[in-house]
Design a protein around this motif. Structure first.
Motif, short mmCIF file in Angstrom:
data_model
loop_
_atom_site.label_atom_id
_atom_site.label_comp_id
_atom_site.label_asym_id
_atom_site.label_seq_id
_atom_site.Cartn_x
_atom_site.Cartn_y
_atom_site.Cartn_z
N VAL A 194 0.85 -1.19 0.00
CA VAL A 194 0.00 0.00 0.00
C VAL A 194 0.89 1.24 0.00
CG1 VAL A 194 -1.75 1.27 1.32
CG2 VAL A 194 -1.81 -1.24 1.24
N ARG A 195 0.50 2.25 -0.81
CA ARG A 195 1.32 3.46 -0.85
C ARG A 195 0.65 4.69 -0.24
NH1 ARG A 195 1.31 3.87 -7.43
NH2 ARG A 195 -0.84 4.53 -7.76
N ARG A 196 -0.68 4.68 -0.09
CA ARG A 196 -1.35 5.85 0.47
C ARG A 196 -2.67 5.41 1.09
NH1 ARG A 196 -3.23 11.09 -3.00
NH2 ARG A 196 -4.01 9.37 -4.30
N VAL A 197 -3.08 6.11 2.16
CA VAL A 197 -4.32 5.76 2.86
C VAL A 197 -5.06 7.04 3.26
CG1 VAL A 197 -3.40 3.60 3.78
CG2 VAL A 197 -3.20 5.69 5.13
N THR A 198 -6.36 6.88 3.43
CA THR A 198 -7.17 7.93 4.04
C THR A 198 -8.26 7.24 4.83
OG1 THR A 198 -8.42 9.97 3.66
CG2 THR A 198 -8.78 8.17 2.10
N GLY A 199 -8.82 7.93 5.83
CA GLY A 199 -9.84 7.25 6.61
C GLY A 199 -10.38 8.08 7.75
N MET A 200 -11.26 7.45 8.51
CA MET A 200 -11.84 8.06 9.70
C MET A 200 -11.97 6.99 10.78
SD MET A 200 -14.70 10.68 8.13
CE MET A 200 -14.63 11.75 9.57
N ALA A 201 -12.05 7.43 12.05
CA ALA A 201 -12.11 6.49 13.17
C ALA A 201 -12.92 7.11 14.30
CB ALA A 201 -10.72 6.14 13.65
N GLU A 229 -4.76 2.84 -1.14
CA GLU A 229 -4.30 2.86 -2.51
C GLU A 229 -3.06 1.97 -2.61
OE1 GLU A 229 -3.15 6.13 -5.93
OE2 GLU A 229 -2.39 6.43 -3.90
N HIS A 230 -3.20 0.85 -3.30
CA HIS A 230 -2.08 -0.05 -3.47
C HIS A 230 -1.12 0.49 -4.52
CE1 HIS A 230 -3.86 -3.42 -1.12
NE2 HIS A 230 -4.98 -2.83 -1.47
N ALA A 231 0.14 0.08 -4.44
CA ALA A 231 1.12 0.51 -5.44
C ALA A 231 0.73 0.07 -6.83
CB ALA A 231 2.51 -0.04 -5.08
N SER A 232 -0.07 -0.99 -6.92
CA SER A 232 -0.55 -1.47 -8.22
C SER A 232 -1.61 -0.57 -8.82
CB SER A 232 -1.15 -2.88 -8.05
OG SER A 232 -2.31 -2.83 -7.21
N GLY A 338 -7.48 14.13 9.01
CA GLY A 338 -8.45 14.37 7.95
C GLY A 338 -7.83 14.52 6.58
N THR A 339 -6.63 13.98 6.42
CA THR A 339 -5.94 14.08 5.13
C THR A 339 -5.47 12.70 4.69
OG1 THR A 339 -3.80 14.45 6.20
CG2 THR A 339 -5.11 16.40 5.65
N ALA A 340 -5.12 12.57 3.42
CA ALA A 340 -4.50 11.34 2.94
C ALA A 340 -3.06 11.29 3.45
CB ALA A 340 -4.52 11.31 1.42
N THR A 341 -2.63 10.08 3.82
CA THR A 341 -1.29 9.90 4.37
C THR A 341 -0.51 8.92 3.51
OG1 THR A 341 -2.06 10.30 6.64
CG2 THR A 341 0.02 9.11 6.38
N THR A 342 0.72 9.31 3.16
CA THR A 342 1.59 8.42 2.39
C THR A 342 2.20 7.38 3.32
OG1 THR A 342 2.12 10.15 0.80
CG2 THR A 342 3.66 8.31 0.96
N VAL A 343 2.17 6.13 2.89
CA VAL A 343 2.80 5.04 3.64
C VAL A 343 4.26 4.98 3.19
CG1 VAL A 343 2.76 2.57 4.14
CG2 VAL A 343 0.61 3.81 3.76
N THR A 344 5.18 5.24 4.09
CA THR A 344 6.59 5.39 3.70
C THR A 344 7.30 4.07 3.48
OG1 THR A 344 7.24 5.56 6.03
CG2 THR A 344 6.77 7.61 4.86
#
Length: 362
Positions: A194-201, A229-232, A338-344
């Motif tokens: 996975v390269r990027r995520v967004t969400g709520m909790a 969002e997967h790298a694919s 509240g933003t999209a976060t890049t998975v490093t």
């Protein structure tokens, strides 16, 4: 095959009996020691395993007939026990998550590299015939190019069945950290990292109650939803909840350009994989195509034994577990901001498991 890999369990809690039963029937591993802060619990587990001795944790780490420490402690102790085991010259297989956060997890990875020891981590359910059959079908192009997936896990909470559920509601717990590793590890096998995520909790209920009536605080999010969002390029919609009764949602479904795969519960090793294609216009159950047959918790330890013998990486690798932890941590960060976060981080997708009865054959 050589001598079996000798294993010592640290943490004789509820899941330990399942591991012990599996290890007893696999030829590539041998359980020699059981340790717990409560020596009586260690003795009760060891009594059911021929040749296993109950000891204190420090005695287990010093024991020459323990090559790998099977870390079954509560999540907040995972990194501490792993670091102590590595310092004692042992390999480590741990329950998920790898640690309560990526900072602790990096310390474990660095210590393993320095000690020239291997760390592996649950879940190993993805090595069974259920997930591996789905993966084989995707690789064969059965549904064309995967474009999206859904993953749902809902339960009203583990306090309804677990005698000591408090740790599920502490850091390192909650539905995402407790159940998320099964789903996210499966999704990495199916769709890649996975390269990027967004969400709520959210945390709808500030307290929970044990079976014997003890009220305790909830310190984690108990309902988490997000998009990965997967790298694919594929997109996964994820929902993990300790606040919902069971529904009619798929555990995991993968949607491709030519059809859909319905994947069985990733918290189990087997189960039917259902395929729908545009050409056939109906659901069909796939035969077992890949994976360890009749697998149970502990097969990841046996796969670790195979990898150490062959000089390869275990399929339940620490790099994969670290990436899954990073995805979970990033998802909660995205929910907080509240933003999209890049998975490093990223990881290699583990090699597929051929259809086999025993990890020593694969």
């Amino acid at each position: 095959m050589g001598e079996p890999l000798t294993v010592g369990i640290v943490g004789a809690g509820k899941i330990s009996a399942a591991y012990a039963q599996t290890l007893a029937r696999l030829p590539g591993v041998r359980l020699t020691r059981v340790a717990d802060l409560d020596l009586a619990r260690a003795a009760a587990l060891a009594a059911d395993v021929a040749g296993a001795l109950p000891v204190r944790p420090d005695e287990l780490l010093a024991s020459p007939d323990v090559e790998v420490v099977l870390n079954l402690t509560v999540p907040r102790a995972h990194a501490e026990v792993a670091l102590a085991a590595l310092a004692a010259g042992k390999h480590v297989y741990g329950e998920k998550p790898l640690a309560t956060g990526t900072g602790e997890a990096r310390q474990v990875l660095e210590a393993a590299a320095s000690a020239r020891r291997t760390v592996a981590c649950a879940p190993d359910t993805v090595l069974g015939t259920g997930l591996q059959t789905a993966r084989a079908a995707l690789s064969a192009g059965d549904i064309g190019t995967p474009v999206a997936a859904t993953a749902f896990m809902v339960t009203p909470g583990h306090e309804r069945w677990h005698p000591s559920p408090q740790f599920y509601y502490e850091p390192g717990g909650g539905p995402l950290y407790d159940m998320g590793p099964y789903y996210l590890t499966a999704l990495v096998h199916l769709l890649g990292p996975v390269r990027r995520v967004t969400g709520m909790a959210s945390t709808p209920r500030p307290t929970r109650t044990t079976l014997d009536g003890l009220e305790f605080p909830v310190d984690v999010a108990t309902h988490v939803t997000g998009v990965l969002e997967h790298a694919s390029g594929a997109l996964t919609t994820l929902m993990m909840s300790f606040d919902a009764w069971t529904g009619q949602l798929p555990r995991i479904e993968v949607y491709g350009t030519e059809g859909t795969l319905n994947v069985p519960d990733p918290n189990g090793f087997a189960g039917d994989v259902h395929r729908f294609t545009g050409a056939a216009q109906e659901w069909a159950v796939l035969p077992e195509l890949a994976g360890y047959r009749d697998a149970a918790r502990g097969y990841g330890v046996a796969d670790l034994a195979r990898s150490l013998r062959e000089g390869t990486q275990p399929r339940a690798s620490a790099d994969l577990a670290y990436h899954v932890l990073d995805v979970m941590e990033s998802l909660l960060a995205a929910a907080a901001t509240g933003t999209a976060t890049t998975v490093t981080s990223t990881c290699a997708v583990p090699p597929p498991v051929p259809l086999a009865a025993d990890p020593q054959d694969a």
